[in-house]
Design an enzyme around this catalytic site. Structure first.
Site, PDB file in Angstrom:
ATOM      1  N   LYS A 184     -14.318  43.043  97.164  1.00 26.97           N
ATOM      2  CA  LYS A 184     -14.314  41.630  97.581  1.00 26.97           C
ATOM      3  C   LYS A 184     -13.885  41.431  99.032  1.00 26.97           C
ATOM      4  O   LYS A 184     -14.410  40.552  99.706  1.00 26.97           O
ATOM      5  CB  LYS A 184     -13.418  40.814  96.638  1.00 26.97           C
ATOM      6  CG  LYS A 184     -14.020  40.640  95.246  1.00 26.97           C
ATOM      7  CD  LYS A 184     -13.118  39.817  94.344  1.00 26.97           C
ATOM      8  CE  LYS A 184     -13.723  39.723  92.946  1.00 26.97           C
ATOM      9  NZ  LYS A 184     -12.886  38.977  92.012  1.00 26.97           N
TER      10      LYS A 184
ATOM     11  N   ASN B 133     -16.626  36.752  96.376  1.00 29.50           N
ATOM     12  CA  ASN B 133     -17.152  37.292  95.111  1.00 29.50           C
ATOM     13  C   ASN B 133     -18.595  36.847  94.896  1.00 29.50           C
ATOM     14  O   ASN B 133     -19.193  37.188  93.875  1.00 29.50           O
ATOM     15  CB  ASN B 133     -16.291  36.849  93.916  1.00 29.50           C
ATOM     16  CG  ASN B 133     -16.610  35.440  93.492  1.00 29.50           C
ATOM     17  OD1 ASN B 133     -16.859  34.579  94.336  1.00 29.50           O
ATOM     18  ND2 ASN B 133     -16.622  35.183  92.201  1.00 29.50           N
TER      19      ASN B 133
ATOM     20  N   ASP C 190     -14.070  32.536  92.673  1.00 26.87           N
ATOM     21  CA  ASP C 190     -12.841  32.765  91.891  1.00 26.87           C
ATOM     22  C   ASP C 190     -11.877  31.595  92.122  1.00 26.87           C
ATOM     23  O   ASP C 190     -11.176  31.168  91.202  1.00 26.87           O
ATOM     24  CB  ASP C 190     -12.151  34.070  92.317  1.00 26.87           C
ATOM     25  CG  ASP C 190     -12.924  35.305  91.879  1.00 26.87           C
ATOM     26  OD1 ASP C 190     -13.591  35.248  90.832  1.00 26.87           O
ATOM     27  OD2 ASP C 190     -12.855  36.318  92.588  1.00 26.87           O
TER      28      ASP C 190
ATOM     29  N   ALA D 102      -7.226  38.739  92.523  1.00 22.21           N
ATOM     30  CA  ALA D 102      -7.250  37.512  91.704  1.00 22.21           C
ATOM     31  C   ALA D 102      -6.120  36.586  92.135  1.00 22.21           C
ATOM     32  O   ALA D 102      -6.291  35.361  92.222  1.00 22.21           O
ATOM     33  CB  ALA D 102      -7.111  37.871  90.227  1.00 22.21           C
TER      34      ALA D 102
ATOM     35  N   GLY E 151      -7.796  33.924  80.166  1.00 25.16           N
ATOM     36  CA  GLY E 151      -8.646  34.195  81.329  1.00 25.16           C
ATOM     37  C   GLY E 151     -10.065  33.678  81.177  1.00 25.16           C
ATOM     38  O   GLY E 151     -10.863  33.760  82.124  1.00 25.16           O
TER      39      GLY E 151
HETATM   40  N1  LIG Z   1     -10.627  35.749  84.409  1.00 27.35           N
HETATM   41  C1  LIG Z   1     -11.302  36.097  85.497  1.00 27.35           C
HETATM   42  O1  LIG Z   1     -12.359  35.549  85.830  1.00 27.35           O
HETATM   43  C2  LIG Z   1     -10.766  37.170  86.394  1.00 27.35           C
HETATM   44  C3  LIG Z   1     -11.222  37.270  87.718  1.00 27.35           C
HETATM   45  C4  LIG Z   1     -10.694  38.275  88.546  1.00 27.35           C
HETATM   46  C5  LIG Z   1      -9.741  39.157  88.030  1.00 27.35           C
HETATM   47  N2  LIG Z   1      -9.336  39.015  86.733  1.00 27.35           N
HETATM   48  C6  LIG Z   1      -8.310  39.922  86.174  1.00 27.35           C
HETATM   49  O2  LIG Z   1      -7.113  39.779  86.922  1.00 27.35           O
HETATM   50  C7  LIG Z   1      -6.370  40.993  86.856  1.00 27.35           C
HETATM   51  C8  LIG Z   1      -5.916  41.392  88.256  1.00 27.35           C
HETATM   52  O3  LIG Z   1      -7.051  41.720  89.018  1.00 27.35           O
HETATM   53  P1  LIG Z   1      -6.966  41.926  90.606  1.00 27.35           P
HETATM   54  O4  LIG Z   1      -8.359  42.128  91.064  1.00 27.35           O
HETATM   55  O5  LIG Z   1      -6.149  40.868  91.247  1.00 27.35           O
HETATM   56  O6  LIG Z   1      -6.163  43.302  90.695  1.00 27.35           O
HETATM   57  P2  LIG Z   1      -5.441  43.878  91.982  1.00 27.35           P
HETATM   58  O7  LIG Z   1      -5.245  45.322  91.712  1.00 27.35           O
HETATM   59  O8  LIG Z   1      -6.120  43.430  93.229  1.00 27.35           O
HETATM   60  O9  LIG Z   1      -4.000  43.143  91.996  1.00 27.35           O
HETATM   61  C9  LIG Z   1      -3.065  43.269  90.957  1.00 27.35           C
HETATM   62  C10 LIG Z   1      -1.672  42.983  91.525  1.00 27.35           C
HETATM   63  O10 LIG Z   1      -0.750  42.981  90.437  1.00 27.35           O
HETATM   64  C11 LIG Z   1       0.427  43.670  90.850  1.00 27.35           C
HETATM   65  N3  LIG Z   1       1.126  44.148  89.657  1.00 27.35           N
HETATM   66  C12 LIG Z   1       0.723  45.107  88.795  1.00 27.35           C
HETATM   67  N4  LIG Z   1       1.629  45.230  87.791  1.00 27.35           N
HETATM   68  C13 LIG Z   1       2.592  44.317  88.021  1.00 27.35           C
HETATM   69  C14 LIG Z   1       3.776  43.953  87.333  1.00 27.35           C
HETATM   70  N5  LIG Z   1       4.144  44.554  86.198  1.00 27.35           N
HETATM   71  N6  LIG Z   1       4.546  42.981  87.864  1.00 27.35           N
HETATM   72  C15 LIG Z   1       4.195  42.375  89.013  1.00 27.35           C
HETATM   73  N7  LIG Z   1       3.078  42.672  89.721  1.00 27.35           N
HETATM   74  C16 LIG Z   1       2.287  43.630  89.219  1.00 27.35           C
HETATM   75  C17 LIG Z   1      -0.066  44.770  91.764  1.00 27.35           C
HETATM   76  O11 LIG Z   1       0.968  45.227  92.617  1.00 27.35           O
HETATM   77  C18 LIG Z   1      -1.194  44.047  92.510  1.00 27.35           C
HETATM   78  O12 LIG Z   1      -0.726  43.398  93.683  1.00 27.35           O
HETATM   79  C19 LIG Z   1      -7.294  42.020  86.200  1.00 27.35           C
HETATM   80  O13 LIG Z   1      -6.960  42.122  84.831  1.00 27.35           O
HETATM   81  C20 LIG Z   1      -8.667  41.388  86.318  1.00 27.35           C
HETATM   82  O14 LIG Z   1      -9.547  41.787  85.286  1.00 27.35           O
HETATM   83  C21 LIG Z   1      -9.810  38.043  85.913  1.00 27.35           C
HETATM   84  O1  LIG Z   2     -16.847  38.995  85.111  1.00 31.89           O
HETATM   85  C1  LIG Z   2     -16.817  39.892  85.947  1.00 31.89           C
HETATM   86  O2  LIG Z   2     -17.128  41.042  85.743  1.00 31.89           O
HETATM   87  C2  LIG Z   2     -16.405  39.547  87.384  1.00 31.89           C
HETATM   88  O3  LIG Z   2     -16.365  40.759  88.100  1.00 31.89           O
HETATM   89  C3  LIG Z   2     -15.017  38.899  87.375  1.00 31.89           C
HETATM   90  C4  LIG Z   2     -14.575  38.436  88.759  1.00 31.89           C
HETATM   91  O4  LIG Z   2     -14.246  39.538  89.576  1.00 31.89           O
HETATM   92  C5  LIG Z   2     -15.650  37.596  89.428  1.00 31.89           C
HETATM   93  O5  LIG Z   2     -15.265  37.309  90.759  1.00 31.89           O
HETATM   94  C6  LIG Z   2     -17.032  38.247  89.435  1.00 31.89           C
HETATM   95  O6  LIG Z   2     -17.962  37.286  89.937  1.00 31.89           O
HETATM   96  C7  LIG Z   2     -17.436  38.640  88.036  1.00 31.89           C
END
Ligand SMILES: NC(=O)c1ccc[n+]([C@@H]2O[C@H](COP(=O)([O-])OP(=O)(O)OC[C@H]3O[C@@H](n4cnc5c(N)ncnc54)[C@H](O)[C@@H]3O)[C@@H](O)[C@H]2O)c1
Ligand SMILES: O=C(O)[C@]1(O)C[C@@H](O)[C@@H](O)[C@H](O)C1
Length: 302
Positions: A83, A104, A119, A147, A259
Site C-alpha cells: 500500500k 489501496n 480503507d 490499517a 471487521g
Molecule cells: N477489515 C478490513 O477491511 C481490514 C483492512 C485492512 C486490514 N485489516 C486487518 O487489520 C490487521 C492489521 O493489518 P495491518 O495491515 O495494519 O498490519 P501491519 O503489520 O501494517 O500493522 C500491525 C501493527 O500492529 C502492531 N501490533 C502487533 N501486535 C500488537 C500487540 N499485541 N499490541 C500492540 N500492537 C501490536 C504492530 O507493531 C504493527 O504496527 C490485519 O488483521 C488485517 O487483516 C482488516
Molecule cells: O479484502 C481484502 O483482501 C483486502 O486486501 C483488505 C484491505 O487490505 C483492502 O484495502 C483491500 O482493498 C482488500
C-alpha cells in the site's frame, strides 16, 4: 470524505479489476465485487495477483500497476505489503491517500493512474452503520500499521475528540499520532501499552488495528478485563470475523462491531471508483455474510 465516483459507465462497458498483494488467496473482496456486478448485470471480472504464490517481491507487485492500465484494467485494489510502495506508481493521489501516504485503490482514468484510499472511507462508513451515535470523547486505537493509519484518519473524520494510539512499536505509534495530528489539527497522542489501563478507563471506545486475533496471531491485543459495558469495541480483523476480543467484549456487555464493516465499506467505495456505480451497502453486507457462510469460515456472524 465522500468517494466521488468516476463518470457513469457507458452501457456495455466491461470491467476488468484486480487485487495485488501477498497471501490474498482467502480474500473475500473479489467475490464481493463480482456479486455486486452480477446483481446489476454488469460484465465484470476481478482477478487476484497473489505475490506470495507467484514468488514476486512487493516491488515487483507495484511494478504491475502501470502495465495493468495499459492492458485495459479498469482499476486495482492494492493490499499488504504494497500500500505504501504503490504511491510511487501513480500520477495523482486523492486527498485522503496523499495525507496517509498509502493507497489501496488505483483507477485508470484515461491515461492517468490515480490512487485512492478506501480503507479510510470504508472504515468510516462501516463505523457509521455499525456504531451510530456512540460517544467519541476519547477513543483508544491499538495498532499503528497500515490499517491503523487509515482507521486513525477515519476516527478523526468521524469526530473523535481525543485519539490515543498505542502499538508494540512505540515509535510507530508516535509517528502516526504526530502525522494525524499535524494533518488534521485533531488531538491525537501516542501511549505505551503499559498506559492502556489508564487510557481505557477514560475512553468511550477502542479499536483493534493489530493482527492479534487472526489464526496466526491468537489472543487479544490487550487484557479484556480492562473493558466495561460502557465501552464500544471495534475489531478490524475479519479473518476470523469473531475474534477472541469480539467474543470477550460481547461477554462483558460491550457494544461490538467486527471487521466486516470496514471490509464491506472499502469494497463498496472501490466498486464506485472502478465503475461509477454506487453499490447498496446492505446488499454487499448480505453477500459478505453469505460468502463467510459458504466458505465455512469460523463464527460467521457479527
Ligand atoms: N477489515 C478490513 O477491511 C481490514 C483492512 C485492512 C486490514 N485489516 C486487518 O487489520 C490487521 C492489521 O493489518 P495491518 O495491515 O495494519 O498490519 P501491519 O503489520 O501494517 O500493522 C500491525 C501493527 O500492529 C502492531 N501490533 C502487533 N501486535 C500488537 C500487540 N499485541 N499490541 C500492540 N500492537 C501490536 C504492530 O507493531 C504493527 O504496527 C490485519 O488483521 C488485517 O487483516 C482488516
Ligand atoms: O479484502 C481484502 O483482501 C483486502 O486486501 C483488505 C484491505 O487490505 C483492502 O484495502 C483491500 O482493498 C482488500
Amino acid at each position: 470524505m465522500t468517494i466521488q465516483p468516476s463518470p457513469v459507465p457507458v452501457a456495455g462497458t466491461r470491467f476488468v479489476c484486480g487485487l495485488i498483494g501477498s497471501g490474498i488467496g482467502e480474500s473475500l473482496t473479489p467475490a464481493m465485487h463480482e456479486a455486486e456486478a452480477d446483481r446489476r448485470g454488469m460484465p465484470y471480472v476481478y482477478r487476484r495477483t497473489d505475490l506470495t504464490a507467484l514468488g514476486l517481491s512487493p516491488e515487483e507487485g507495484v511494478g504491475l500497476i502501470r502495465p495493468a492500465g495499459l492492458l485495459g484494467f479498469s482499476g486495482l485494489n492494492i493490499t499488504h505489503p504494497c500500500k505504501r510502495l504503490a504511491v510511487e506508481h501513480v500520477d495523482e493521489l486523492s486527498a485522503e491517500a496523499a495525507t496517509i501516504g498509502a493507497i489501496n485503490t488505483v483507477v485508470f482514468d484515461g491515461g492517468r493512474v490515480v490512487g485512492h484510499n478506501t480503507d479510510v472511507t470504508g472504515f468510516a462508513h462501516g463505523f457509521a452503520r455499525d456504531m451510530p451515535e456512540v460517544a467519541l470523547g476519547q477513543v483508544v486505537q491499538v495498532g499503528a500499521g497500515g490499517a491503523g493509519a487509515a482507521v486513525a484518519h477515519a476516527l478523526v473524520s468521524l469526530g473523535a475528540g481525543r485519539l490515543v494510539v498505542a502499538d508494540l512499536d512505540p515509535g510507530r505509534a508516535a509517528a502516526l499520532a504526530t502525522s494525524v495530528a499535524g494533518a488534521t489539527g485533531a488531538e491525537v497522542v501516542s501511549a505505551g501499552l503499559g498506559d492502556l489501563p489508564a487510557q481505557l478507563s477514560r475512553a468511550d471506545g477502542v479499536v483493534n488495528c493489530t493482527p492479534v486475533g487472526m489464526a496466526q496471531h491468537p489472543g487479544t491485543p490487550f487484557d479484556p478485563d480492562l473493558l466495561d459495558p460502557r465501552h464500544w469495541v471495534v475489531d478490524v480483523v475479519y479473518r476470523p470475523l469473531v475474534t477472541e476480543l469480539v467474543r470477550a467484549a460481547r461477554a462483558r456487555g460491550c457494544r461490538v462491531a467486527t471487521g466486516a464493516g470496514m471490509a464491506i465499506g472499502q469494497a463498496v467505495d472501490s466498486f464506485a471508483l472502478f465503475t461509477g456505480v454506487r453499490a447498496d451497502p446492505d446488499a454487499v453486507a448480505a453477500d459478505f455474510a453469505r460468502l463467510v457462510d459458504t466458505e465455512g469460515r469460523q463464527d460467521a456472524h457479527a
